[in-house]
Design an enzyme around this catalytic site. Structure first.
Site, PDB file in Angstrom:
ATOM      1  N   LYS A 113      -6.968  28.833 -19.798  1.00  0.00           N
ATOM      2  CA  LYS A 113      -5.606  28.974 -20.311  1.00  0.00           C
ATOM      3  C   LYS A 113      -4.901  30.186 -19.713  1.00  0.00           C
ATOM      4  CE  LYS A 113      -6.385  26.484 -24.616  1.00  0.00           C
ATOM      5  NZ  LYS A 113      -6.373  26.521 -26.101  1.00  0.00           N
ATOM      6  N   LYS A 192     -12.253  13.975 -19.064  1.00  0.00           N
ATOM      7  CA  LYS A 192     -12.286  13.388 -20.399  1.00  0.00           C
ATOM      8  C   LYS A 192     -10.862  13.134 -20.892  1.00  0.00           C
ATOM      9  CE  LYS A 192     -12.425  17.877 -22.770  1.00  0.00           C
ATOM     10  NZ  LYS A 192     -11.178  17.731 -23.552  1.00  0.00           N
ATOM     11  N   LYS A 195      -5.025  15.390 -24.487  1.00  0.00           N
ATOM     12  CA  LYS A 195      -3.591  15.317 -24.772  1.00  0.00           C
ATOM     13  C   LYS A 195      -2.762  15.945 -23.654  1.00  0.00           C
ATOM     14  CE  LYS A 195      -4.176  15.717 -29.806  1.00  0.00           C
ATOM     15  NZ  LYS A 195      -3.922  16.563 -30.981  1.00  0.00           N
TER      16      LYS A 195
END
Length: 328
Positions: A113, A192, A195
């Protein structure tokens, strides 16, 4: 005495997806009848990255509705919004005072992040400590999570060990509880469902037509360039999802048909679509009912906070005492 379970999910503008459902919620459902369960919508985690304050209340409400629609029952489990139990953040501060910054900077989620943000916040750095506090405030021994959250569970275990070594045996070391669907593959063929990756996932509130469409355009077996090519199902992401849904005898039939080129990829996807639609139909129906009765959802949250806060307060009082912070 029943084992304590805790798990949480962040609110967002998107519906929960199949990866959340198979990777974490299925684990929650498996435990709520036999364990002492607390499940949270962790809104304090959601503000560690840029967000829209105006949409946050609706996102939290949507998340708790989808928890309940998926089968989490407030009569069996405690359902809360994280910020309704402020003891979480007080414990996070106390735990943060014993954890080195260098350890926080090594965690893969922070590195990832941080690379995507120009100016990462202290909240983002401290995210794993708050996650540890979420679990430890209830002395939970099991945490249903997806595969990607294992580093955070290991960090929570490390926090518990460090605290116990410094101040005496206080916290159990939590264990991850993984389901068969701990990592549901992306429809894009790599990684995977997420969102944050458009086209990678099936949302739980997708209509049957949307599910059929998403699977129809999904990347599949790389060995099958033409309908007549023999397939390699163990390399196929669609087959990997089949393994989470399809009965064993039919699964073997699909695999054999793929290898012999008797079943095409579109047929394989259509079978999977119908299985997913059948599984999610009760969810969509219950979700619609809950949205039409919002006071039932709010009542469940008020009751959840009422039940959770004394548990959290008792742990916090114990922690303050052993740290020499009890009242004088």
């Amino acid at each position: 005495m029943k084992q304590r379970v805790f798990s949480g999910i962040q609110p967002s503008g998107e519906s929960l997806h199949l990866g959340n459902y198979l990777g974490a919620i299925k684990g929650m459902l498996a435990l709520q009848d036999s364990h002492d369960c607390i499940f949270a919508v962790v809104d304090y985690h959601a503000i560690t990255v840029p967000y829209d304050p105006a949409s946050m209340p609706a996102q939290k409400f949507n998340a708790i509705v989808e928890y309940m629609a998926a089968g989490l029952d407030p009569r069996k489990s405690i359902l809360i919004i994280q910020s309704d139990v402020p003891e979480h953040t007080e414990l996070a501060w106390l735990l943060g005072c014993i954890m080195p910054v260098s350890k926080l900077e090594q965690l893969p989620t922070y590195k990832d992040k941080k690379a995507r943000q120009q100016s990462p916040t202290m909240g983002l750095l401290d995210y794993p400590v708050l996650m540890a506090a979420d679990i430890l405030i209830y002395k939970a021994s099991l945490v249903p999570v997806g595969q990607d959250q294992l580093p955070h569970i290991e960090f929570a275990r490390e926090v518990a060990r460090k605290f116990n070594a410094a101040f005496g045996e206080t916290f159990p070391e939590p264990q991850a509880y993984l389901t068969e669907g701990a990592e549901v593959p992306s429809l894009l063929g790599t990684g995977k469902m997420s969102k944050s990756v458009p086209g990678s996932f099936i949302a739980l509130n997708d209509s049957p037509d949307q599910i059929h469409h998403k699977l129809a355009v999904a990347v599949t077996d790389p060995a099958r360039q033409r309908r007549s090519d023999p397939g390699e199902p163990m390399r196929c992401n669609i087959y990997a999802i089949h393994r989470l849904y399809t009965p064993v005898d039919r699964l073997a039939e699909i695999a054999d048909g793929c290898r012999a080129a008797d079943i095409g990829c579109l047929e394989c996807k259509a079978i999977l679509a119908e299985e997913i639609i059948a599984d999610l139909t009760p969810f969509r129906e219950c979700r619609a009912r809950l949205f039409s009765h919002p006071d039932d959802v709010r009542d469940a949250l008020r009751e959840g906070a009422k039940r959770a806060r004394p548990l959290a307060r008792a742990t916090l009082d114990e922690v303050r005492c052993v740290m020499g912070l009890d009242r004088i």
